[in-house]
Write an enzyme that holds these catalytic residues in place. Structure first.
Site, mmCIF file in Angstrom:
data_model
loop_
_atom_site.group_PDB
_atom_site.id
_atom_site.type_symbol
_atom_site.label_atom_id
_atom_site.label_comp_id
_atom_site.label_asym_id
_atom_site.label_seq_id
_atom_site.Cartn_x
_atom_site.Cartn_y
_atom_site.Cartn_z
ATOM 1 C CE LYS A 161 -3.936 -2.187 0.292
ATOM 2 N NZ LYS A 161 -5.027 -1.834 1.329
ATOM 3 C CG ASP A 174 -4.265 -6.683 14.434
ATOM 4 O OD1 ASP A 174 -4.413 -5.520 14.643
ATOM 5 O OD2 ASP A 174 -4.808 -7.235 13.298
ATOM 6 C CG ASP A 177 -1.171 -4.805 2.156
ATOM 7 O OD1 ASP A 177 -2.725 -4.900 2.334
ATOM 8 O OD2 ASP A 177 -0.648 -3.900 2.937
ATOM 9 C CE1 TYR A 185 -2.112 1.175 4.906
ATOM 10 C CE2 TYR A 185 -3.206 3.071 5.677
ATOM 11 C CZ TYR A 185 -3.226 2.126 5.487
ATOM 12 O OH TYR A 185 -4.220 1.272 5.872
ATOM 13 C CD GLU A 208 -7.210 -4.117 17.219
ATOM 14 O OE1 GLU A 208 -7.554 -3.301 16.612
ATOM 15 O OE2 GLU A 208 -7.262 -5.143 16.792
#
Length: 652
Positions: free
Chosen positions: A252, A383, A347, A524, A412
């Protein structure tokens, strides 16, 4: 069929317990576990009860007496002295000696002949003497012999006095006959965690953004140099996003662009390339020697490292070639990338935890945890755990804790409430929460009460992050510097565990229009910041963290007590230690645009303050002091002045 054995004592409603004992409660080292239960029996026998506890694996129970509260409710407590799994239970039994004492005392009136009752008592005394040891045994037997001699001399009154004297009652309490009793089975579980699990200030930063040279990729050495400033602000946990090699395929670009320029660094959550996967470092960050130095500096500063544990794989990850069966496949055989409609993550390939090679995949995920623990990581921010089987988390957390009971897992999981609660029950010691979106007085009051005053307080610790790389909440977008101060005070004092993502102290709040996301997101691209930029709130955050450390009342996660305030834009609450030696009152203006004032109403009796008593309220944020008396106090807060008070209450 008539039962041969049945419980003579009934034990019900043992608390605390989670889902009928399916999951352990959680406590911090040296914290008390207060246990209660309904205990009763047919007839009018006196009862006694103990709470029994031991470290998991120990053969011998320790026990403490329980006391009668009311309406068949009993209560006792014990302290857990070491981290790791413990177990506890309740035993209740008919107290034959005390029942006999009660009976013979009532019958012992002039002219009564109580020979039979004395013989019954002697039988009870002899049973306990058989259980006694050492000097106690000798003393009991001597007392029994004396009573028998008095009975032979027909000296009934003296025999009774001897049988019920304080010495005898003390000895009999040590060696009761528990044959008419019952024990709650199976034992209930408690997992004991380190204090930093329940009291900590987290700071999240991207190592690649720590260079002081504009546009240059930061390194672990740059990150080391940043640690002292973060510690100076009062943070004790450094949270790092993924620091692994980043994939090239479908990388990205800035602002999540589908097309990356040659110099774009990509998303750290797209893990894996020719340099390795989850057990490798991104080469641009440095070497393993650099990592070891980073860890050593953290230890010197008494900062713990939390690492993002992300089960994503770039198309370039070694797993894709070695274990293609670990991924989801489309009908045409190609591997599916991750999606969270309308978001697409071209990705990233998500792992399939239901693969036929489940054993291989699950063991590999465990291996990653163990690898980073050996590298100095003490906490994992996991995550999206709610997208993986809960049974996996139960298994892998238990496996990690067998070798490393000190390791902390943070979920999370911005998802449905029941799933968030289940993950906490399954082993996560901390969880992200909905605090980020709770702005109104009523919403904050209801939500914090749910977390800290209801059943969740026994297993769920909410980590109140004020912002994250993924979330720039609306209140921060529109409220500016006053909103950042207000939300920092709320996060740091409503919960005992809170965090900020770097840039918060600079009040960064430029969103993608119409979204709760940062424009020019650091996810990013590399960002360099001027930490001394005008308008920063570094001093405020430093002060808040100092107050948190110094005030024992703010170390208490449970039972946040809210105060009545006449103005809906003013929220007030207090915390205090069990002995009321430390009382802290927080008052916050929830309006970042205007001055707000209110009377707040104080429950003096709960605070141990007399109606006619004058006391001092010391605002530890501004160092101002006020003299208060009575049940009401006036407060006034303004964006141009103070957005909050954190009062320490002093009595003369």
């Amino acid at each position: 069929m008539i039962p041969k054995n049945y419980p003579r004592v009934i034990i019900e409603a043992v608390q605390p317990q989670i889902d009928c004992g399916r999951f352990p409660i959680k406590r911090v080292v040296d914290e008390k576990v207060v246990v209660s239960a309904d205990i009763y029996k047919e007839s009018h026998d006196k009862l006694a009860a103990v709470v029994k506890y031991r470290k998991h694996g120990a053969k011998v129970w320790q026990e403490n007496p329980m006391v009668f509260v009311d309406n068949d409710r009993w209560q006792g407590e014990f302290e857990v002295a070491e981290i790791g799994p413990w177990e506890y239970t309740v035993e209740g039994y008919a107290e034959r000696y005390l029942s006999w004492v009660d009976e013979i005392t009532k019958k012992n009136v002039p002219g009564a002949i109580l020979t039979s009752e004395l013989l019954e008592g002697l039988a009870i005394l002899k049973t306990s003497a058989g259980l006694a040891k050492g000097e106690d045994k000798a003393q009991l037997n001597a007392q029994i012999a004396t009573i028998e001699g008095m009975m032979a001399d027909e000296d009934q009154e003296v025999a009774i006095d001897q049988a019920i004297c304080s010495t005898m009652q003390r000895l009999m309490a040590k060696y009761p006959d528990r044959s008419e009793g019952a024990e709650c089975t199976p034992a209930l579980q408690v997992y004991v965690i380190r204090p930093i699990t329940r009291f900590a200030a987290w700071y999240e930063f991207f190592p690649r953004s720590q260079s002081t040279v504009y546009g240059q990729h930061g390194t672990l050495q740059d990150s080391r140099r940043r640690l002292a400033d973060i510690k100076q602000m009062g943070f004790d946990v450094i949270y790092l996003p993924p620091i692994h090699p980043i994939g090239h395929a479908f990388r990205k670009g800035k602002n999540n662009s589908l097309v990356a320029n040659p110099d774009d660094v990509g998303s750290p959550w797209a893990i894996g390339n020719e340099h390795g996967g989850h057990m490798a470092l991104e080469p641009k960050l440095g070497t393993w020697s650099d990592w070891d130095q980073f860890v050593a500096t953290c230890r010197e500063l008494k900062i713990e490292i939390a690492l993002d544990y992300v089960m994503n794989c770039s198309p370039d990850h070694p797993y894709v070639t070695k274990h293609p069966d670990w991924f989801y496949h489309r009908p045409d055989g190609s591997i599916k990338y991750a999606e969270n409609p309308p978001k697409k993550y071209q990705d990233v390939y998500p792992l399939n935890f239901g693969t036929e090679d489940r054993e291989g995949l699950w063991k590999e995920m465990l291996k990653i945890f163990l690898f980073w623990i050996e590298k100095g990581v003490t906490t994992f921010r996991v995550d999206n755990p709610h997208t993986k089987p809960v049974s996996f988390w139960e298994w892998v957390i238990a496996e990690v804790h067998k070798k490393h009971p000190q390791v902390v897992f943070l979920a999370e999981a911005f998802t449905k409430p029941k799933m968030m609660r289940l993950l906490a029950k399954a082993g996560f010691a901390q969880s992200y929460t909905y605090f980020t979106w709770r702005d109104s007085k009523q919403d904050l009051t209801d939500y914090v009460s749910e977390l800290t005053a209801g059943p969740m307080k026994d297993y769920f610790t909410g980590n109140f992050f004020a912002n994250t790389p993924d979330i720039l909440p609306p209140i921060l977008q529109i409220g500016g510097r006053p909103a950042f101060i207000m939300r920092a005070v709320l996060a740091a004092t409503l919960s005992t565990v809170y965090g900020i993502y770097s840039g918060y102290e600079l009040c960064e709040n430029e969103p993608i229009p119409g979204k709760e996301e940062y424009l020019d997101s650091e996810k990013y691209e590399i960002k360099q910041r001027d930490w001394n930029a005008p308008g920063n709130i570094v001093a405020v955050i430093t002060r808040i963290n100092k107050i948190r450390r110094e005030r024992p009342a703010l170390h208490n996660y449970n039972d946040v007590a809210f105060l009545a305030a006449d103005n809906p834009q003013i929220i007030a609450y207090y915390k205090m230690t069990a002995d009321r030696s430390d009382i802290v009152i927080c008052v916050v203006n929830l309006d970042p645009f205007g001055k707000q004032s209110s009377f707040i109403h104080l429950p003096l009796e709960k605070m141990g303050i007399r109606e006619d008593e004058q006391f001092q309220a010391h605002d530890m944020l501004s160092d101002e002091r006020y003299l208060w008396s009575g049940r009401t106090a006036y407060v006034e807060l303004s964006p141009s002045g103070k957005m909050a008070h954190i009062f320490k209450i002093y009595r003369w």
